[in-house]
Each structure stands twice: as C-alpha cells, then as structure tokens.
Design an enzyme around this catalytic site. Structure first.
Site, mmCIF file in Angstrom:
data_model
loop_
_atom_site.group_PDB
_atom_site.id
_atom_site.type_symbol
_atom_site.label_atom_id
_atom_site.label_comp_id
_atom_site.label_asym_id
_atom_site.label_seq_id
_atom_site.Cartn_x
_atom_site.Cartn_y
_atom_site.Cartn_z
ATOM 1 N N TYR A 138 -7.047 41.304 -17.618
ATOM 2 C CA TYR A 138 -6.361 41.863 -16.455
ATOM 3 C C TYR A 138 -5.210 40.947 -16.062
ATOM 4 O O TYR A 138 -5.395 39.742 -15.902
ATOM 5 C CB TYR A 138 -7.361 42.005 -15.319
ATOM 6 C CG TYR A 138 -6.842 42.669 -14.057
ATOM 7 C CD1 TYR A 138 -5.658 43.394 -14.040
ATOM 8 C CD2 TYR A 138 -7.564 42.588 -12.878
ATOM 9 C CE1 TYR A 138 -5.206 44.004 -12.881
ATOM 10 C CE2 TYR A 138 -7.118 43.200 -11.708
ATOM 11 C CZ TYR A 138 -5.933 43.897 -11.723
ATOM 12 O OH TYR A 138 -5.483 44.499 -10.575
ATOM 13 N N CYS A 139 -4.005 41.529 -15.906
ATOM 14 C CA CYS A 139 -2.835 40.793 -15.451
ATOM 15 C C CYS A 139 -2.578 39.609 -16.394
ATOM 16 O O CYS A 139 -2.534 39.805 -17.607
ATOM 17 C CB CYS A 139 -3.029 40.364 -13.993
ATOM 18 S SG CYS A 139 -1.566 39.632 -13.223
ATOM 19 N N LEU A 140 -2.406 38.404 -15.865
ATOM 20 C CA LEU A 140 -2.159 37.255 -16.735
ATOM 21 C C LEU A 140 -3.361 36.932 -17.612
ATOM 22 O O LEU A 140 -3.225 36.266 -18.639
ATOM 23 C CB LEU A 140 -1.771 36.040 -15.900
ATOM 24 C CG LEU A 140 -0.347 36.083 -15.331
ATOM 25 C CD1 LEU A 140 -0.123 34.928 -14.370
ATOM 26 C CD2 LEU A 140 0.695 36.049 -16.436
#
Length: 578
Positions: free
Chosen positions: A317-319
């Site tokens: 998720y995300c970074l």
C-alpha cells in the site's frame, strides 16, 4: 579479534571550519523548519525569482495582465452596483461553482460583492502565474500553487466579519458559537501530540485493529502479524501485506465492518501483515535497504518457514507498494520464485508525474529537510502532514477552521480520521534516500535502485500484477500508479476505483456510492485515459474482484491449521503503539 591501535593526538582535535560551519547551517535550517513546517523558503524564493524576472522581461504578458486587471476592475465595479440589487445568486456574476460561497447567505449584499471581488482577484493571479514563457515548468507550478494557497488563506469565507453564515450563527446564538470554537481550539492545542484522543471512541486494540491475530516475529524494524482464515479450508498461498512505513498498518484493519484483513480471512486467505516500528532518534541511520531486508525479506523468510512449499502472494500500500516492487525486482533478478503475485494499492514505481506533492521535493527542499533531520534524527509526522494538508487546504484546513472554530461545531470523528491522527515518523537516512532516489532521480523506473550492491529493475517482475488507483488521489495520482503497466512484464490487471488515496482503498462491500473499473492491460500500455474510456464503471467495492483474482491464481486449498503456532503477543502487537 584484532583491534586497531588507538590514534593518540597530543592536542585536542579541533573541528575544521567547514564542519563547524555545517553544524551552524544545520541548526539554522532546523530553526527555520520549525517555523515553516519543514518547507524550504529558499526553494519557494527561487521559484518566485524565476517567475518575477521572466515576467519583467515579457512586455506582451504584462500588457495582457494589465488588460485583465482593467477588465476585472470593471467587473468589480459592476458587482458593486449590481450586487446590492441582487435577490438571487444568478443576478450577480456567478459564484455558485465555488463551494465556499454556495450557502444562500452569500447571496446577500455586501457578502456577494466580497465573494465576487475575491474570485476576480483569484482569476487575475491564476493568469499571472500561468503560461509565462521561459519559466521552468516546476517553478511555474510552484508559484501558481503558492498564489492559490495565499489567496485561499485570504478568502472572505475564512473570517467571521466577512462570512454571513458565521455572522448569522453568532447573532442567533449570541456568540456562543465563538465561545465553543475557542474551546475547540484550546482542546486541539492540548491534543496536538496525542494519538486518537481519549473520549473519541476509537482506540487501537479496542475499537481499531481488532482482527484476531498473533505477532509471530519481531526485529528492530518490524513486527509480523499472522491472521488465520475463518474458513475450514484455506487458499494454499498466504498473502503478505506491506503497508507504507509513513503510516500505521491498521488502516487495513480499521473497524470490524471495514477491515480489509477481516474480509480477506473470511474468504479463506491467510494474511501476514507488517507493522513498522515508529522510529526514534537512535534509528536515524536506518536506510531504504534496511527496510527491504529487515522488512520485506525478513517477513518472506518467516512465512516460507511457517508455510513450507507454498509461494506467497504479496500486496503493498502506497510507499509500501514501492518498497515491495523493489523487493520483488531483486528476487526476480536472483531467480527467487517465492513471490506468486504482486498487488499494488495506490503505489507508484515511476515518479515523473507524482502529483502536486512533488512541488515540495527538489534539491533545495531535500537538502533543507536533511539538515532538519540531522538535528533531530527523523522527520516528524507534523512536518509531513503539513505538506499533504496544503494539497487540499480548502478541505483539510479552512473548511475545518470555519466549522469547528467559527461555527463551533465539532466534526464527528470516524475510524479513518482517528487513524490519520495516529501519525508516524521517518528515520533521517531512509527519508533522504527515498526522496533523492525515487522522487528526485526516479531511479526505480530507470533500473538504478541498488539492493545488495546491484541495481534492480521493475522490468524483471514477471509474476501477475494487480494494481489499484483511486480517482481522487492527491498523493499518488492514478495516471502515475498506472505506469507500472509500462514497466513490468507478465499478466497485468488494473483497477480504477472511486474515492481518494485512503477512502478509495478502504472501500468495503456495502459502502454507499462506490464504483470501480477493472480490466486487463495488454503489453506495455501507454494510454491510461484510453483504457479508462473503454471500461464501464461497476457499482460496489473492488475488494471481491481482488479476492477472486487472488483465488484464480491459487494452486488450490489446504486444511486450516488448528494449532496456535508461535506467538510473541496478540495483535495488534507493540510497535503500533509507538
């Protein structure tokens, strides 16, 4: 073990002038950063100088702006005449498109005139900071963004004396709204360093992050939580989820009704979740490679030992998705076949078009942040939050200021807001490396990020990929998330879902007004808009589509394991409270 002979100096070692001066610079920049929220005033000054010097040397642009000023001035005088007579908003120059002025109270004089004057000023500055030949594109975006932020701050809606909604409420309540607003402000100051505050109804381990699980592994950087399926038989391949290190993992295990973890285990998928340490000053030297090895690789090793002979689905998720892509590329380069698939949730691997957040990331800004972090050992959560809030200042700053401090109405906290208040820090080395290597130099997309001394390439990833972008993402714009389809090989499926960076991912079945588009991506697709135009939206949550995708790529099922296995402590563990 042979120790080196000590070096004895007859005189005290005096730091060089350069070292002394560098320490002074760091302390000075850290002091400035405490006042600017970590933003570099030098970077903004450079952009304004670039804009100003080119504007002064562009007589045609100056003439155009002069004409626009005259025209807008005439419209302002017209508004001064018409607005006192205006009984309906349509009789005055239209302002209903701006949600700050949609309330019917803004139709009254002189507030309709204030709104018109503000919008005309906003229109002039937008023209002044766009389409100026010669200005570096990044500087042009920065000056336009800065002008918008300054004007947003000056909007008449933000002040009690010029906001008719606030004035009416104040007269009706005889000022009690302002008294409540003052108390709300005092409470927020007192709670500035709190996690979800007592009395909010949201507490980690009680109402948040309550999916039954066990911490089965811990090192200096992660706790690994195992969530066993609730079904009699489970999918053969377990799923490892890598959340971003700049957020607490439990956004994926919020309340019981919108927990992605609970949804997955109810579908027979065994979930393993990384919970990152919230770093302190002593963790300043943890770098991006440490997050790959002590994080993703360590988790994969534990899962492989616990579920031998099975490949592992992965999601980031995300970074966390960016980090997972680096790890997957490294394993692919080494012909390590443990990973069965990669899911990227609002995650980027190419940062050339990473949205307005990149306005805060250039050499000047990164150097400024490095000096701040050298002083404290990490980047404070408040310094990160300020930049993200400015991307949506009307929604996240000014509308809240009006509602809670001027109208005296406390917004109702929900689980996502409580999670958002539970902020994290980033170690100095890690933050510097990911800003430089990913945002400034785009090394991952170019195949230049090194792990173990050798570069890795996303093109080496050939396992199936499931990527999710969200329509209103201001952190990882979906056209940027889409670029994984240009870089990776193998089977690729892309989902574009409604909502923003967080709400679009936390999109459980039954959530109202949700829709998504899903489709396979063939080859190295270039045109994201064309892909979107060719797919009709599907009502509902994308979660079932993802679990169907995972199950379709499973090698079958296996019996659920009855024994408890290794357990260091129950979920949510200890690192989440850091």
């Amino acid at each position: 073990m042979k120790h080196a002979e000590p070096v004895i100096s007859p005189d005290p070692v005096v730091p060089s002038g350069t070292a002394r001066h560098s320490a002074i610079d760091r302390a000075f920049h850290a002091a400035i950063g405490s006042l600017t929220g970590g933003l570099s005033p030098m970077a903004l000054a450079t952009a304004w100088f670039d804009w100003g010097i080119h504007l002064s040397g562009s007589p045609a642009k100056l003439a155009t702006l002069h004409e626009k000023a005259v025209a807008n001035g005439a419209r302002a005088w017209q508004a001064a005449v018409i607005c006192p007579l205006a009984a309906q908003v349509d009789a005055c120059p239209p302002m209903s498109a701006d949600k700050r002025f949609r309330d019917p109270e803004w139709r009254r004089y002189p507030y309709n005139m204030f709104a018109q004057w503000f919008l005309l000023t906003e229109d002039w500055w937008n023209a002044a900071t766009t389409d100026l030949p010669g200005v570096a594109a990044r500087h042009a975006h920065m000056t336009n963004f800065a002008a918008r932020q300054a004007l947003d701050m000056l909007a008449p809606s933000n002040y009690a004396a010029t906001n008719p909604v606030v004035l009416d409420r104040t007269r009706h309540e005889r000022g009690q709204n302002l008294v409540r607003g003052f108390h709300n402000w005092l409470e927020d100051i007192a709670r500035q360093n709190d996690r979800p505050h007592p009395g909010s109804g949201f507490e980690v381990g009680t109402t948040l992050a309550t999916a039954p699980g066990e911490v089965v592994f811990r090192n200096r950087l992660i706790e690994l939580i195992r969530y066993r399926p609730t079904t009699a038989r489970v999918q053969a391949e377990p799923l490892l989820i890598v959340p971003a290190w700049i957020m607490k993992y439990y956004i994926l295990d919020l309340s019981a009704q919108n927990s992605l973890v609970r949804f997955l285990v109810d579908q027979g998928i065994e979930v393993w979740m990384i919970s990152w340490l919230n770093p302190q000053a002593e963790d300043a030297d943890l770098g991006m490679e440490d997050y790959v090895t002590l994080g993703v690789f360590a988790a994969l090793d534990v899962i492989a030992a616990a579920v031998p002979g099975q490949r592992i689905h992965t999601a980031g998720y995300c970074l966390g998705g960016t980090l997972l892509s680096i790890a997957a590329a490294k394993l692919a380069r080494e012909n390590d076949a443990r990973i069965a698939s990669v899911t990227l949730l609002a995650a980027q691997v190419d940062f050339t078009e990473a949205g307005e957040i990149t306005l805060f990331i250039d050499e000047s800004q990164v150097a400024f942040l490095e000096d701040i972090m050298a002083d404290q050992g990490y980047l404070d959560a408040e310094q990160m939050a300020g930049a993200f809030q400015m991307l949506r200042s009307n929604d996240l700053i000014w509308s809240r200021t009006i509602r809670e401090y001027l109208l005296g109405v406390r917004g109702t906290m929900n689980d996502l807001m409580a999670w958002n208040a539970d902020a994290t820090r980033m170690p100095a080395r890690m933050h510097s490396e990911y800003l430089r290597q990913l945002f400034l130099e785009n090394r991952l997309a170019l195949g230049r990020v090194k792990v173990g001394g050798t570069p890795v390439s996303v093109a080496d990833i050939s396992v199936p990929i499931f990527a999710v972008g969200t329509e209103k993402d201001h952190v990882a714009p979906w056209p940027s998330v889409w670029k994984i389809n240009r870089l990776a090989n193998g089977d690729k499926t892309f989902v574009l879902t409604s909502g923003g960076h967080n709400a679009g991912i936390v999109s459980e079945p039954g959530h109202p007004r949700r829709h998504y588009r899903i489709g396979k991506v063939t080859g190295h697709a270039r045109d994201a808009a064309l892909w979107r135009a060719g797919l009709a939206p599907v009502d509902g949550s994308w979660w079932p589509a993802w679990t169907d995708w995972l199950i379709a790529r499973s090698s079958g099922t296996r019996p659920a394991v009855a024994d408890a296995g290794t357990s260091l402590c129950p979920a949510p563990g200890t690192y989440v409270f850091g």
